[in-house]
Design a protein around this motif. Structure first.
Motif, mmCIF file in Angstrom:
data_model
loop_
_atom_site.group_PDB
_atom_site.id
_atom_site.type_symbol
_atom_site.label_atom_id
_atom_site.label_comp_id
_atom_site.label_asym_id
_atom_site.label_seq_id
_atom_site.Cartn_x
_atom_site.Cartn_y
_atom_site.Cartn_z
ATOM 1 N N PHE A 137 0.831 -1.201 0.000
ATOM 2 C CA PHE A 137 0.000 0.000 0.000
ATOM 3 C C PHE A 137 0.867 1.254 0.000
ATOM 4 O O PHE A 137 0.650 2.173 -0.794
ATOM 5 N N GLU A 138 1.851 1.296 0.885
ATOM 6 C CA GLU A 138 2.706 2.484 0.990
ATOM 7 C C GLU A 138 3.482 2.753 -0.285
ATOM 8 O O GLU A 138 3.705 3.900 -0.658
ATOM 9 N N TRP A 140 2.584 1.716 -3.483
ATOM 10 C CA TRP A 140 1.776 1.881 -4.690
ATOM 11 C C TRP A 140 0.689 2.939 -4.595
ATOM 12 O O TRP A 140 0.165 3.371 -5.627
ATOM 13 N N GLN A 141 0.328 3.389 -3.414
ATOM 14 C CA GLN A 141 -0.685 4.447 -3.306
ATOM 15 C C GLN A 141 -0.238 5.721 -4.021
ATOM 16 O O GLN A 141 -1.001 6.294 -4.798
ATOM 17 N N LEU A 144 -0.648 5.399 -7.783
ATOM 18 C CA LEU A 144 -2.019 5.572 -8.277
ATOM 19 C C LEU A 144 -2.313 7.054 -8.486
ATOM 20 O O LEU A 144 -2.907 7.433 -9.498
#
Length: 159
Positions: A137-138, A140-141, A144
C-alpha cells in the motif's frame, strides 16, 4: 451578428416575439392574449463548440478504459510487492494473494482468503507482525495518484 466563435448573437431576451424584455406592448388588446414566454438564447452553439463537444466525447470514451488500465497496473504492482513481502513457510500465503475487481467500478484490491494472513500482517500476542500488505500500500498508493494525474493531463491535451 456573430460572436467571434462562429455562433450567432441574439440582441437580447424577448417576450413572446413582441419586442425586447421591458418594452411595453404598444397594443394592449393584441398583447393581452400573448403568453409570457421569455427566450434567453443569447448565443447559439457555433462550430467551435461543436468541435469541443466532439473532442470531449472522444476523450471521455477513452477515459474509462485508460482508468481501468491504470488501476490494473497499480494493482498488479501492489500484488507483486505484497507477494515479495509475504512470509514463505509453505508458500500458501504468497500464492493465495490475488487482485480482485468488480465489473463497472474503477477499483481493484489485493486480497487473500487465508485466515492466518491477518496474523502475519498485524501480529498476535505471541507473534510479532510481518506486514506484507502495508508495504505494498505504501509503495503503490502514490503511484495511483501519479497515474490519475497522467490521465488528467492526457485528457486536457486532447481537448
Amino acid at each position: 451578428p456573430r460572436d467571434g466563435h462562429g455562433g450567432r448573437v441574439d440582441d437580447g431576451p424577448r417576450v413572446a416575439g413582441r419586442g425586447r424584455v421591458g418594452e411595453p406592448c404598444s397594443d394592449w388588446v393584441a398583447c393581452r392574449g400573448v403568453p409570457l414566454v421569455v427566450s434567453v438564447a443569447a448565443v447559439s452553439a457555433g462550430a467551435e463548440f461543436s468541435r469541443f463537444a466532439r473532442a470531449l466525447r472522444i476523450a471521455a470514451g477513452g477515459l474509462e478504459s485508460d482508468g481501468r488500465k491504470a488501476v490494473d497496473r497499480v494493482a498488479q504492482g501492489a500484488l507483486r510487492t505484497a507477494q515479495a513481502h509475504a512470509g514463505v513457510d509453505s508458500g500458501d500465503l504468497r500464492s493465495s494473494l490475488r487482485v480482485s475487481s468488480r465489473g463497472g467500478e474503477l477499483r481493484a484490491a489485493v486480497e487473500t482468503d487465508l485466515y492466518y494472513a491477518r496474523f502475519q500482517e498485524f501480529g498476535t500476542s505471541k507473534m510479532r507482525p510481518h506486514p506484507f500488505m502495508l508495504p505494498a500500500f505504501e509503495q503503490w498508493q502514490p503511484e495511483l495518484g501519479r497515474e490519475l494525474e497522467k490521465l488528467a493531463d492526457k485528457m486536457a491535451r486532447e481537448l
